[in-house]
Scaffold this active site. Structure first.
Site, PDB file in Angstrom:
ATOM      1  N   TYR A 122       0.839  -1.208   0.000  1.00 11.85           N
ATOM      2  CA  TYR A 122       0.000   0.000   0.000  1.00 11.85           C
ATOM      3  C   TYR A 122       0.868   1.250   0.000  1.00 11.85           C
ATOM      4  O   TYR A 122       0.635   2.186  -0.773  1.00 11.85           O
ATOM      5  CB  TYR A 122      -0.903  -0.058   1.242  1.00 11.85           C
ATOM      6  CG  TYR A 122      -1.989   0.993   1.298  1.00 11.85           C
ATOM      7  CD1 TYR A 122      -3.223   0.769   0.692  1.00 11.85           C
ATOM      8  CD2 TYR A 122      -1.806   2.192   1.982  1.00 11.85           C
ATOM      9  CE1 TYR A 122      -4.238   1.718   0.762  1.00 11.85           C
ATOM     10  CE2 TYR A 122      -2.812   3.135   2.054  1.00 11.85           C
ATOM     11  CZ  TYR A 122      -4.029   2.895   1.450  1.00 11.85           C
ATOM     12  OH  TYR A 122      -5.033   3.847   1.520  1.00 11.85           O
ATOM     13  N   LYS A 171       1.049   3.918  -2.987  1.00 10.51           N
ATOM     14  CA  LYS A 171       0.614   5.309  -2.772  1.00 10.51           C
ATOM     15  C   LYS A 171       1.762   6.291  -2.980  1.00 10.51           C
ATOM     16  O   LYS A 171       1.540   7.390  -3.494  1.00 10.51           O
ATOM     17  CB  LYS A 171      -0.017   5.462  -1.384  1.00 10.51           C
ATOM     18  CG  LYS A 171      -1.303   4.666  -1.189  1.00 10.51           C
ATOM     19  CD  LYS A 171      -2.427   5.082  -2.123  1.00 10.51           C
ATOM     20  CE  LYS A 171      -3.754   4.400  -1.775  1.00 10.51           C
ATOM     21  NZ  LYS A 171      -4.850   4.796  -2.671  1.00 10.51           N
TER      22      LYS A 171
END
Ligand code: NAD
Length: 251
Positions: A151, A155
């Protein structure tokens, strides 16, 4: 402000995406919804704001389906003026335990899907000399947390992609910016609250307090409605020259 324009919001059947879709519809934009689960509920919530709504169920991990969705949006409404790359998933595990297939899925849905939708949206936006690309990144596009390798990598990548897209279009009316929320109480985060409550044997309320206490000085969740208003600002004339920012909303 957005009457006559079309906004496509990926992952908008729930949470932040739905909040952004409703805020843009509130400004008069026709909306293309995307995402899994219940479609009729979100569709009628957006329709009640007096705009036209279409839905495409593309799986954002599949480039061919993204291509179909972009063609569908153009066929429905002429072109996509506002693209919100929001679809995202999470998986929590230490690097050595991280299932490779979860890594691939998170990179595909949280990062590569934004590349595919953006590359397909740009030609029409540039031809019109107006467009808004809004990438829903995260504070995890700027800082790290343990057990969120895929993640955080995706991101951070999305924030980088935002800057390049903004730069390449800096002399045009097409802008690209990222929104970086802290904790927002959506199904994606409720799963993490549930896991924490189960592991610590504590209540839902206590698990939320602990979660916020680690990283949010205000001890409050940001809401999809607040994030929707930030997306509206990025679409406004005041933001014509706001380009390549990664804007925290994390209290
Ligand atoms: P959510 O689970 O409520 O919504 C996710 C949406 O994405 C849903 O509509 C779901 O159907 C859709 N989706 C998931 N996989 C998909 C796929 N393969 N193809 C198409 N659609 C798919 O989650 P949310 O919290 O609203 O998250 C939205 C975005 O905001 C994500 O990118 C997430 O990383 C980001 N974000 C969330 C938080 C938070 O605290 N909730 C914080 C920062 C960033």
């Amino acid at each position: 402000m957005l009457k006559g324009k079309t906004a496509l919001v990926t992952g908008s059947t729930s949470g932040i995406g739905l909040g952004i879709a409703k805020a843009l519809a509130g400004q008069g934009a026709n909306i293309v919804l995307n995402g899994f689960g219940d479609v009729e509920g979100p569709k009628s919530q957006v329709q009640s704001l007096g705009v036209k709504v279409a839905y495409h169920g593309a799986d954002m991990s599949k480039p061919a389906e993204i291509e179909n969705m972009m063609k569908f949006a153009a066929a429905q409404f002429g072109r996509v003026d506002v693209l919100v790359n929001n679809a995202g998933i999470q998986h929590v595990a230490r690097v050595e335990d991280f299932p490779p297939e979860k890594w691939d899925a998170i990179l595909a849905i949280n990062l590569s899907s934004a590349f595919h939708a953006t590359r397909l949206a740009l030609p029409a936006m540039k031809a019109a000399n107006w467009g808004r690309i809004i990438n829903v990144a995260s504070v995890h596009g700027l800082v790290a947390s343990a057990e969120k390798a895929a993640y955080v990598a995706a991101k951070h990548g999305l924030v980088g992609f935002t800057k390049v897209t903004a730069l390449e279009n800096a002399t045009t009316g097409v802008t690209c910016n990222a929104i970086c929320p802290g904790w927002v109480l959506t199904p994606l985060v409720q799963k993490q609250v549930d896991a924490r409550a189960a592991a610590a044997g504590c209540s839902d309320e206590e698990a939320k307090r602990q979660l916020l206490g680690e990283k949010e000085p205000s001890l409050q969740f940001t809401t999809p409605e607040e994030l929707g208003e930030l997306a509206v600002f990025f679409c406004s004339p005041a933001a014509n020259n706001v380009r390549g920012v990664a804007w925290n909303m994390d209290r």
